[in-house]
Write a protein that holds these residues in place. Structure first.
Motif, PDB file in Angstrom:
ATOM      1  N   LEU A 210      84.288  32.750 -16.493  1.00 18.73           N
ATOM      2  CA  LEU A 210      83.277  32.036 -17.277  1.00 18.73           C
ATOM      3  C   LEU A 210      81.966  32.803 -17.189  1.00 18.73           C
ATOM      4  CD1 LEU A 210      82.437  29.461 -18.869  1.00 18.73           C
ATOM      5  CD2 LEU A 210      81.793  28.470 -16.645  1.00 18.73           C
ATOM      6  N   HIS A 211      81.599  33.462 -18.272  1.00 16.69           N
ATOM      7  CA  HIS A 211      80.366  34.242 -18.307  1.00 16.69           C
ATOM      8  C   HIS A 211      79.219  33.351 -18.774  1.00 16.69           C
ATOM      9  CE1 HIS A 211      77.445  37.292 -19.860  1.00 16.69           C
ATOM     10  NE2 HIS A 211      77.769  37.831 -18.693  1.00 16.69           N
ATOM     11  N   THR A 212      78.101  33.413 -18.047  1.00 14.99           N
ATOM     12  CA  THR A 212      76.972  32.537 -18.354  1.00 14.99           C
ATOM     13  C   THR A 212      75.686  33.337 -18.533  1.00 14.99           C
ATOM     14  OG1 THR A 212      76.375  32.224 -16.021  1.00 14.99           O
ATOM     15  CG2 THR A 212      77.997  30.696 -16.956  1.00 14.99           C
ATOM     16  N   LYS A 213      74.833  32.829 -19.390  1.00 18.66           N
ATOM     17  CA  LYS A 213      73.477  33.357 -19.540  1.00 18.66           C
ATOM     18  C   LYS A 213      72.522  32.179 -19.447  1.00 18.66           C
ATOM     19  CE  LYS A 213      74.650  37.311 -22.515  1.00 18.66           C
ATOM     20  NZ  LYS A 213      74.400  37.978 -23.819  1.00 18.66           N
ATOM     21  N   GLY A 214      71.448  32.357 -18.668  1.00 14.78           N
ATOM     22  CA  GLY A 214      70.537  31.246 -18.456  1.00 14.78           C
ATOM     23  C   GLY A 214      69.089  31.668 -18.380  1.00 14.78           C
ATOM     24  N   GLN A 215      68.221  30.664 -18.352  1.00 14.91           N
ATOM     25  CA  GLN A 215      66.774  30.879 -18.325  1.00 14.91           C
ATOM     26  C   GLN A 215      66.158  29.889 -17.347  1.00 14.91           C
ATOM     27  OE1 GLN A 215      64.386  32.800 -20.552  1.00 14.91           O
ATOM     28  NE2 GLN A 215      63.091  32.135 -18.854  1.00 14.91           N
ATOM     29  N   LEU A 216      65.516  30.391 -16.287  1.00 11.40           N
ATOM     30  CA  LEU A 216      64.794  29.513 -15.372  1.00 11.40           C
ATOM     31  C   LEU A 216      63.563  28.955 -16.068  1.00 11.40           C
ATOM     32  CD1 LEU A 216      64.906  31.606 -12.062  1.00 11.40           C
ATOM     33  CD2 LEU A 216      66.368  29.676 -12.696  1.00 11.40           C
ATOM     34  N   ILE A 217      63.153  27.751 -15.675  1.00 11.81           N
ATOM     35  CA  ILE A 217      61.980  27.128 -16.277  1.00 11.81           C
ATOM     36  C   ILE A 217      60.937  26.834 -15.195  1.00 11.81           C
ATOM     37  CG2 ILE A 217      63.271  26.118 -18.182  1.00 11.81           C
ATOM     38  CD1 ILE A 217      63.286  23.462 -16.695  1.00 11.81           C
ATOM     39  N   ASN A 218      59.745  26.501 -15.631  1.00 12.70           N
ATOM     40  CA  ASN A 218      58.637  26.123 -14.737  1.00 12.70           C
ATOM     41  C   ASN A 218      58.328  27.222 -13.723  1.00 12.70           C
ATOM     42  OD1 ASN A 218      58.469  23.564 -15.990  1.00 12.70           O
ATOM     43  ND2 ASN A 218      60.043  22.745 -14.643  1.00 12.70           N
ATOM     44  N   LEU A 219      58.307  28.466 -14.193  1.00 21.01           N
ATOM     45  CA  LEU A 219      58.033  29.581 -13.281  1.00 21.01           C
ATOM     46  C   LEU A 219      56.591  29.618 -12.801  1.00 21.01           C
ATOM     47  CD1 LEU A 219      60.047  32.521 -14.908  1.00 21.01           C
ATOM     48  CD2 LEU A 219      60.710  31.005 -13.044  1.00 21.01           C
ATOM     49  N   ASP A 220      55.729  28.795 -13.402  1.00 23.83           N
ATOM     50  CA  ASP A 220      54.340  28.743 -12.973  1.00 23.83           C
ATOM     51  C   ASP A 220      54.103  27.708 -11.876  1.00 23.83           C
ATOM     52  OD1 ASP A 220      54.927  26.669 -14.700  1.00 23.83           O
ATOM     53  OD2 ASP A 220      52.920  26.592 -15.578  1.00 23.83           O
ATOM     54  N   THR A 221      55.178  27.013 -11.453  1.00 30.54           N
ATOM     55  CA  THR A 221      55.074  26.038 -10.362  1.00 30.54           C
ATOM     56  C   THR A 221      55.576  26.655  -9.068  1.00 30.54           C
ATOM     57  OG1 THR A 221      57.299  25.121 -10.689  1.00 30.54           O
ATOM     58  CG2 THR A 221      55.507  24.182 -12.023  1.00 30.54           C
ATOM     59  N   GLU A 222      55.214  26.048  -7.928  1.00 30.98           N
ATOM     60  CA  GLU A 222      55.658  26.569  -6.639  1.00 30.98           C
ATOM     61  C   GLU A 222      57.173  26.513  -6.523  1.00 30.98           C
ATOM     62  OE1 GLU A 222      53.974  28.162  -4.237  1.00 30.98           O
ATOM     63  OE2 GLU A 222      52.382  28.131  -5.730  1.00 30.98           O
ATOM     64  N   ARG A 223      57.783  25.424  -7.008  1.00 29.78           N
ATOM     65  CA  ARG A 223      59.239  25.303  -6.935  1.00 29.78           C
ATOM     66  C   ARG A 223      59.900  26.385  -7.785  1.00 29.78           C
ATOM     67  NH1 ARG A 223      63.487  21.565  -9.311  1.00 29.78           N
ATOM     68  NH2 ARG A 223      64.969  21.183  -7.629  1.00 29.78           N
ATOM     69  N   GLY A 224      59.373  26.591  -8.991  1.00 23.18           N
ATOM     70  CA  GLY A 224      59.931  27.602  -9.871  1.00 23.18           C
ATOM     71  C   GLY A 224      59.797  28.997  -9.297  1.00 23.18           C
ATOM     72  N   LYS A 225      58.632  29.295  -8.711  1.00 30.12           N
ATOM     73  CA  LYS A 225      58.409  30.607  -8.105  1.00 30.12           C
ATOM     74  C   LYS A 225      59.352  30.831  -6.921  1.00 30.12           C
ATOM     75  CE  LYS A 225      53.494  30.809  -9.343  1.00 30.12           C
ATOM     76  NZ  LYS A 225      52.100  30.745  -8.812  1.00 30.12           N
ATOM     77  N   THR A 226      59.571  29.764  -6.124  1.00 28.84           N
ATOM     78  CA  THR A 226      60.443  29.877  -4.955  1.00 28.84           C
ATOM     79  C   THR A 226      61.877  30.184  -5.365  1.00 28.84           C
ATOM     80  OG1 THR A 226      59.077  28.345  -3.663  1.00 28.84           O
ATOM     81  CG2 THR A 226      61.362  28.658  -2.944  1.00 28.84           C
ATOM     82  N   ILE A 227      62.373  29.465  -6.358  1.00 26.15           N
ATOM     83  CA  ILE A 227      63.747  29.669  -6.825  1.00 26.15           C
ATOM     84  C   ILE A 227      63.907  31.050  -7.440  1.00 26.15           C
ATOM     85  CG2 ILE A 227      65.478  28.871  -8.483  1.00 26.15           C
ATOM     86  CD1 ILE A 227      64.281  26.036  -8.061  1.00 26.15           C
TER      87      ILE A 227
END
Length: 347
Positions: A210-227
């Protein structure tokens, strides 16, 4: 005061999810148990750390005094160990540890969901696109490969469920460590546990899985930056699917897979801290093998990509693979096969 050891908490959730739980045996943890976790070299502190729920930051690094509240040994969670950790944490006013132990006990004791919700994980290379947009791709499941739960996913298993999502113009959710269903890095009781960390933009089957393509969100938040940072640094290095098996064949013999799954209903796909499957490592081998120029780098490669213990990696790097009798033939054979496949793929 002892802090919650997030690595230990996440490892505990991964063991519970994999069914690696002793619900009846009494708990004991002595110096011999601790030494066993440190390995033959006596310095596998990563392994020692993940078997403890508490972290005493006032103690020196890489000492037994730094890690508190053991709950597991021999890669198995002991229910009695969690009870002991919860009670001692309450006595010591270590609220975060007490809460984490209570959540794990609840996860162990609650009835199994009638929906038959399952998880299946692989280690894989997060391949990010250019820049820091948070776009990445990889495999969420690998076909014809027996995982830690003794299940084998067959080609075509995702055909129907992906067609259903496409007809509705939707995609499975992207959670972290399966959200509240899996405990997660941020704890099963966290109000944000089921808040998606991104969105899947494409999913399809190919000959590999199963090939997947994705996009992380909320990269301007601390949680987003951490992930985002954990993924880029290779520390959040697994991908796991949450699904219900709607079509499968059970193995009839002990040496056969528990289930051969030919159809699933896919609910969500999560980046995970501790994947349950050791086999899907070829892409990581391909990406790292060309960077090795010293024995120390080879040791790191064997430990991080191959999954070998610190002692085993050191021995293999210096004396060869057969110098380590403690590693199973299956692990050695799987790793060597991955090296051969990577060599062929880059030839």
């Amino acid at each position: 005061m002892t802090d919650l050891n997030l690595v230990g908490e996440s490892y505990a959730h991964s063991l519970v999810s994999a069914g690696k739980v002793d619900k009846t045996s009494p708990w004991s943890f002595d110096s011999a148990d601790g030494n066993a976790l440190l390995g033959k070299g006596g310095d596998d502190w990563d392994n020692y750390s993940k078997h403890h729920l508490g972290l005493d930051r006032s103690a020196n690094d890489k000492t037994k005094a730094r890690f508190k509240y053991p709950f597991a040994k021999a890669d198995k969670v002991y229910r009695s160990g969690l009870v002991a950790a919860k009670q001692r944490a309450a006595q010591q006013n270590d609220a975060a540890v007490e809460k984490a132990a209570a959540a794990l006990l609840e996860l162990i004791d609650k009835p199994k969901s009638a929906s038959g919700y399952d998880r299946k994980a692989v280690t894989f290379e997060f391949k990010f696109s250019g820049g820091d947009t948070g776009s990445f791709e990889g495999y969420g499941s690998v076909f014809n490969n027996e995982d830690a739960y003794r299940d084998v996913m067959l080609p075509g298993a995702f055909t129907k469920t992906l067609a259903d999502y496409k007809s509705r113009g939707k995609m499975p959710k992207m959670l972290l460590n399966h959200g509240s269903m899996g405990g997660g890095l941020f704890g099963s009781s966290d109000p944000m546990a089921d808040l998606p960390i991104g969105k899947w933009t494409d999913m399809s089957e190919d000959s590999h899985g199963l090939h997947t393509k994705g996009q992380l969100i909320n990269l301007d938040t601390e949680r987003g930056k951490t992930i985002h940072g954990a993924m880029k640094e290779g520390q959040l290095d697994g991908l796991s699917i949450g699904y219900t098996a709607t079509g499968f064949t059970r193995g009839a013999k002990d040496n056969e897979p528990r289930r051969k799954i030919h159809e699933v209903k896919l609910w969500e796909v999560s980046p995970v801290t501790f994947p349950a499957n050791d086999q899907a490592m070829v892409s990581s081998v391909k990406s790292m093998a060309g960077q090795i120029t010293t024995v120390r780098q080879f040791e790191d490669f064997l430990r991080d990509v191959g999954g070998f213990s610190h002692f085993a990696a050191k021995s293999i790097a210096q004396k060869g693979f057969r110098a380590v009798e403690s590693e199973s033939d299956a692990r050695l054979d799987a790793f060597m096969a991955s090296l051969r496949d990577a060599k062929q793929a880059t030839a």
